[in-house]
Motif scaffolding. Structure first.
Motif, mmCIF file in Angstrom:
data_model
loop_
_atom_site.group_PDB
_atom_site.id
_atom_site.type_symbol
_atom_site.label_atom_id
_atom_site.label_comp_id
_atom_site.label_asym_id
_atom_site.label_seq_id
_atom_site.Cartn_x
_atom_site.Cartn_y
_atom_site.Cartn_z
ATOM 1 N N GLU A 240 -35.776 13.998 28.097
ATOM 2 C CA GLU A 240 -34.942 14.471 27.130
ATOM 3 C C GLU A 240 -35.472 14.647 25.662
ATOM 4 N N GLU A 264 -36.530 17.343 31.573
ATOM 5 C CA GLU A 264 -35.651 18.048 30.626
ATOM 6 C C GLU A 264 -36.148 17.840 29.163
ATOM 7 N N SER A 266 -37.534 19.370 25.626
ATOM 8 C CA SER A 266 -37.253 20.549 24.778
ATOM 9 C C SER A 266 -38.546 20.944 24.212
#
Length: 323
Positions: A240, A264, A266
């Protein structure tokens, strides 16, 4: 006027007519220009470029019919030029040219033209040799405008090239513990001398071992200049977390998307930044760019200057366009 011209891997000095001004445009006499890694990529075939390159520059305004207050002033410029009326961020207007990169003659010439709305006056106490860094410093600072960088985050900048150094120095204003990782002790020392934490590796392959040993980072900025850099950056970021991609290369990037999906992560693309912000940082002495300058050449020595800039590990090479 004399201009540098790129075509099919060749570099020539040619004579061109002075640019003809359209409504709202300014004619600039270029004082000094910097050779960027993007210029080197253009020479290698990035964007299929043919024309006059150069987008890092300081110039004097020669003519500006619609904004006469600019005449005689030293300026730098936003390199993104929208076509016609536009709404939103000029950097992402679909119909735009980009100075020295996309369908717009650049600053490796005695003169160029840009819209007056793109101009930023250089403060009197900022030397040309510092102001010429406004565009790349703005690109480095752009990360702080895209990501909410806090003082307690674990932040890494991967790559100790010119953009990596400027990015680390810019992020240091927001995060005192930013870590710059690279392969060159002398380059890392430029950032280290201004309070940036640094780590030197012997070879790129060492990154794989470090990623397995170190605690993961909240934010990793990839500025290696390599098509493989993004893959390494992803290995250092926590689940994340965020990776900011800075590299533009004529070669395609290699990426393990499975890790991005599972963790996950970005991924944020990051390009040009706010020139006004960069000038303010330079004026206040918050970032010292002098240590990034490796050499300065005269316009007549451009081929020699470009060869110097292409050397592996070269720092910033500047070209004085006027005597």
């Amino acid at each position: 006027m004399r201009s540098i011209y790129f075509k099919d891997g060749s570099i020539d000095i040619i004579n061109k007519d002075l640019p003809e001004l359209a409504k709202g445009e300014a004619l600039l006499r270029v004082r000094i220009a910097g050779i960027c890694n993007t210029d080197i990529e253009l020479h290698k075939g990035y964007y299929g470029f043919e024309g006059v390159p150069g987008h890092e520059f300081v110039a004097t305004v020669e003519k500006c019919p619609d904004r006469p207050e600019f005449v005689g002033r030293r300026v730098v410029a936003d390199i993104n030029v929208p076509a016609g009326d536009y709404v939103g961020d000029r950097r992402h207007v679909a119909k735009r040219t980009v100075v020295g990169i996309v369908n717009h003659d650049g600053a490796f010439a005695e003169f160029l033209k840009v819209p007056a709305d793109n101009l930023y006056v250089v403060p009197d106490d900022v030397a040309d040799s510092s102001a010429v860094f406004a565009e790349p410093l703005a690109a480095g600072l752009e990360v702080s405008q895209q990501i909410h960088v806090t003082g307690d985050m674990r932040v890494m900048v991967l790559g100790d090239g010119k953009l990596g150094l400027l990015t680390a120095l810019g992020l240091k204003l927001y995060n005192p513990g930013v870590l710059l990782v690279g392969k060159h002790e002398d380059k890392l020392a430029v950032a280290g001398g201004q309070g940036v934490d640094t780590y030197c590796i012997d070879k790129v392959e060492d990154l794989t071992d470090l990623a397995a040993q170190w605690d993961k980072f909240d934010l990793v900025v990839e500025a290696t200049g390599s098509e493989n850099g993004l893959g390494y950056a992803i290995d250092f970021v926590r689940p994340e977390g965020t990776v900011v991609a800075k590299t533009t290369s004529h070669k395609p990037a290699l990426l393990n998307l499975a890790k991005v999906v599972v963790d996950e992560i970005s991924i944020v693309g990051s390009r040009c930044g706010n020139i006004g912000l960069a000038l303010s940082v330079l004026e206040q002495g918050m970032v010292d760019v002098s240590g990034l300058i490796e050499a300065q050449y005269k316009f007549e020595q451009f081929n020699e200057a470009f060869e110097h800039a292409m050397r592996k590990g070269a720092m910033k090479v500047l070209v004085k366009m006027q005597v």
